[in-house]
Design an enzyme around this catalytic site. Structure first.
Site, PDB file in Angstrom:
ATOM      1  N   HIS A 158       0.838  -1.221   0.000  1.00 10.20           N
ATOM      2  CA  HIS A 158       0.000   0.000   0.000  1.00 10.20           C
ATOM      3  C   HIS A 158       0.868   1.265   0.000  1.00 10.20           C
ATOM      4  O   HIS A 158       0.427   2.312   0.451  1.00 10.20           O
ATOM      5  CB  HIS A 158      -0.950   0.038   1.197  1.00 10.20           C
ATOM      6  CG  HIS A 158      -1.698  -1.243   1.418  1.00 10.20           C
ATOM      7  ND1 HIS A 158      -2.930  -1.502   0.864  1.00 10.20           N
ATOM      8  CD2 HIS A 158      -1.361  -2.360   2.115  1.00 10.20           C
ATOM      9  CE1 HIS A 158      -3.335  -2.712   1.223  1.00 10.20           C
ATOM     10  NE2 HIS A 158      -2.394  -3.262   1.977  1.00 10.20           N
ATOM     11  N   SER A 279      15.629  21.446 -15.943  1.00 10.50           N
ATOM     12  CA  SER A 279      14.479  22.286 -16.247  1.00 10.50           C
ATOM     13  C   SER A 279      14.985  23.585 -16.850  1.00 10.50           C
ATOM     14  O   SER A 279      16.045  24.071 -16.480  1.00 10.50           O
ATOM     15  CB  SER A 279      13.700  22.568 -14.963  1.00 10.50           C
ATOM     16  OG  SER A 279      12.926  23.741 -15.108  1.00 10.50           O
ATOM     17  N   LYS A 285      16.636  21.555 -10.704  1.00 11.05           N
ATOM     18  CA  LYS A 285      15.956  20.317 -11.076  1.00 11.05           C
ATOM     19  C   LYS A 285      16.834  19.315 -11.816  1.00 11.05           C
ATOM     20  O   LYS A 285      17.643  19.670 -12.654  1.00 11.05           O
ATOM     21  CB  LYS A 285      14.753  20.641 -11.966  1.00 11.05           C
ATOM     22  CG  LYS A 285      13.671  21.406 -11.236  1.00 11.05           C
ATOM     23  CD  LYS A 285      12.731  20.491 -10.523  1.00 11.05           C
ATOM     24  CE  LYS A 285      11.632  20.099 -11.494  1.00 11.05           C
ATOM     25  NZ  LYS A 285      10.670  19.228 -10.866  1.00 11.05           N
ATOM     26  N   GLU A 292      10.337   8.207 -16.730  1.00 12.68           N
ATOM     27  CA  GLU A 292       9.019   8.807 -17.018  1.00 12.68           C
ATOM     28  C   GLU A 292       8.575   8.482 -18.444  1.00 12.68           C
ATOM     29  O   GLU A 292       7.418   8.145 -18.693  1.00 12.68           O
ATOM     30  CB  GLU A 292       9.078  10.323 -16.835  1.00 12.68           C
ATOM     31  CG  GLU A 292       9.106  10.746 -15.382  1.00 12.68           C
ATOM     32  CD  GLU A 292       9.279  12.255 -15.235  1.00 12.68           C
ATOM     33  OE1 GLU A 292       8.384  12.897 -14.695  1.00 12.68           O
ATOM     34  OE2 GLU A 292      10.310  12.792 -15.673  1.00 12.68           O
TER      35      GLU A 292
END
Ligand code: ARG
Length: 463
Positions: A158, A279, A285, A292
């Site tokens: 979970h 970024s 970043k 992804e």
């Protein structure tokens, strides 16, 4: 000409031209050229073998086809939309080059059994390439698993801390997913490896074809039993797409974990700079773009599977032009899967595993509560009672903001007199993983044994 209508003449013209491009597949199916030529070479050879072609004709065809192959590979081949597809382009060029003998190649054959053969040959190679790529990723995973066999980390259910596991054990879970993916591709390969040629348009051919001979030349294991089925069904391609969609689903799950683990909140791993981007506005970043993208690309592969299933679903026997639509999803599936496997194979070994951080995280969240319950069971307490006792101890720990291991013995003994000084050994993540010392368990020794067996399993597979 519809001169009365302002759009008439133009519309008719435009429609004709458009339908030509609309129905053409050469823009994408030229990718089958090598397999198309392979199939034609075998077909011509068989026709000569049964006496339908002379040896001279066969040789002229073979020579012409090989020249065409070289022409295509050099980029000199002029593909024509008017000639619709890869099959007619190559055949027309053959006739161009060698004349009458070229006109005989299509004897006893239709584009229907030709294209089914081409796709099967193409997919067979594709599957072999995918299997080799899966194997490379598996070997990379085993290397990382071996390196991190002792690294403790929290295991989750979970997405809540559950019990300590080893990083190596977690990677072996990924490895097992790929074992089944490879098995599915191998299984599918058996059903791909069947010869349609000889089925012609749908009913077979009146020429005395020797299908077993053609099959042998092309390395097909068997010949398709039924000509109507052989030119029409693409279930083998759907199976390939299904195996690919499952593989991508697995890669997507791994990606999700890598993305989470790369956050500053988890900070379990750091992906190498070579697999991340920055970024354009936020200087701090470092984004996990590769996982992804893999997660995102799983969507298109599942989409391809759904496209193929839908394409097939309402088709009456036998061949229908609908089937021309099978190629782009298949090609895209193969490209996507190979790209994702490749990038994963390079990315995983280059990833930094933050052992200290993992070990701290493994100790937090009362991950060893089950070990305390097991400890009490070994001291003679029934498991359900032990569960209750530990639940109360955890409550105290939460309320007093301490870990279980930080609670002194006299306090722990309030919950059960069976608790002794030896309890602290089971409250560490290291003790917890060591204790799960059985086949399939997370103990470092078991992880090493599993890696050993995994390497043997890989070595024993033909592909
Ligand atoms: N380009 C077609 C395909 O991809 C080849 C077969 C066409 N056959 C036909 N009878 N129209 O399926």
């Amino acid at each position: 000409m519809n001169k009365d209508k302002p759009w008439g003449g133009r519309f008719t013209e435009a429609t004709d031209a458009f339908v030509e491009t609309f129905t053409a597949s050469v823009g994408f199916d030229q990718r089958l050229y090598r397999h198309d030529i392979l199939g034609s070479l075998a077909h011509a050879q068989m026709l000569a073998h049964v006496g339908v072609l002379t040896e001279t004709e066969r040789d002229a065809i073979a020579k012409g086809l090989k020249q065409i192959e070289a022409e295509i590979e050099s980029g000199a081949f002029a593909w024509s939309v008017a000639l619709e597809d890869v099959h007619m382009n190559i055949e027309a060029r053959l006739i161009d080059r060698i004349g009458d003998a070229g006109k005989k190649l299509h004897t006893g054959r239709s584009r229907n059994d030709q294209v089914a053969t081409d796709i099967r040959l193409y997919l067979r190679d594709g599957i072999d390439t995918v299997l080799a790529a899966i194997r490379r990723l598996q070997l990379a995973m085993l290397d990382v698993a071996e390196r991190e066999a002792d690294t403790v980390m929290p295991g989750f259910t979970h997405l809540q801390v559950a019990q300590p596991v080893t990083f190596g054990h977690h990677l072996l879970a990924w490895f097992e997913m790929l074992v089944r993916d490879a098995a599915r591709f191998r299984d599918c390969r058996g059903r791909v490896n069947v010869l349609p040629l000889g089925s012609a348009a749908l009913a077979g051919t009146s020429f005395p074809v020797d299908r077993a001979y053609t099959a042998k030349l092309l390395g097909f294991e068997t010949v398709a039993e039924n000509s109507i089925d052989a030119v029409s069904d693409r279930d083998f391609a759907i199976e390939f797409a299904a195996a690919a969609a499952l593989l991508m689903t697995h890669l997507s799950r791994m990606s999700e974990e890598l993305i989470l683990w790369s956050t500053s909140q988890f900070a379990f791993v750091e992906l190498s700079d070579a697999f991340c981007t920055g970024s354009s506005i936020m200087p701090q970043k470092k984004n996990p773009d590769v996982p992804e993208l893999v997660r995102g690309k799983s969507g298109r592969v599942t989409g391809n599977l759904v496209a193929l299933l839908t394409l097939m679903k309402a088709q009456p026997l036998a061949y229908n032009k609908d089937n021309q639509e099978d190629k782009e999803p298949l090609f895209d599936t193969l490209d996507t899967v190979l790209g994702c496997l490749r990038v994963y194979t390079d990315m995983l070994p280059a990833m930094q595993v933050r052992r200290e951080r993992l070990s701290q995280a493994a100790a937090a969240g009362f991950s060893t509560a089950t070990d305390l319950a097991d400890y009490l069971v070994r001291k003679g307490v029934a498991f359900r009672d032990a569960h209750e006792v530990v639940g109360r101890a955890v409550r105290l720990a939460i309320e007093s903001r301490r870990d279980l291991a930080a609670i002194p013995l006299n306090e722990l003994q309030q919950f059960s007199p069976q608790i002794g000084a030896d309890v602290y050994a089971v409250l560490t993540p290291e003790g917890s993983v060591q204790a799960r010392n059985h086949v399939g368990g997370t103990a470092p020794a078991q992880v090493r044994a599993a890696i050993h067996r995994a390497r043997e399993r890989l070595a024993s597979k033909p592909q």
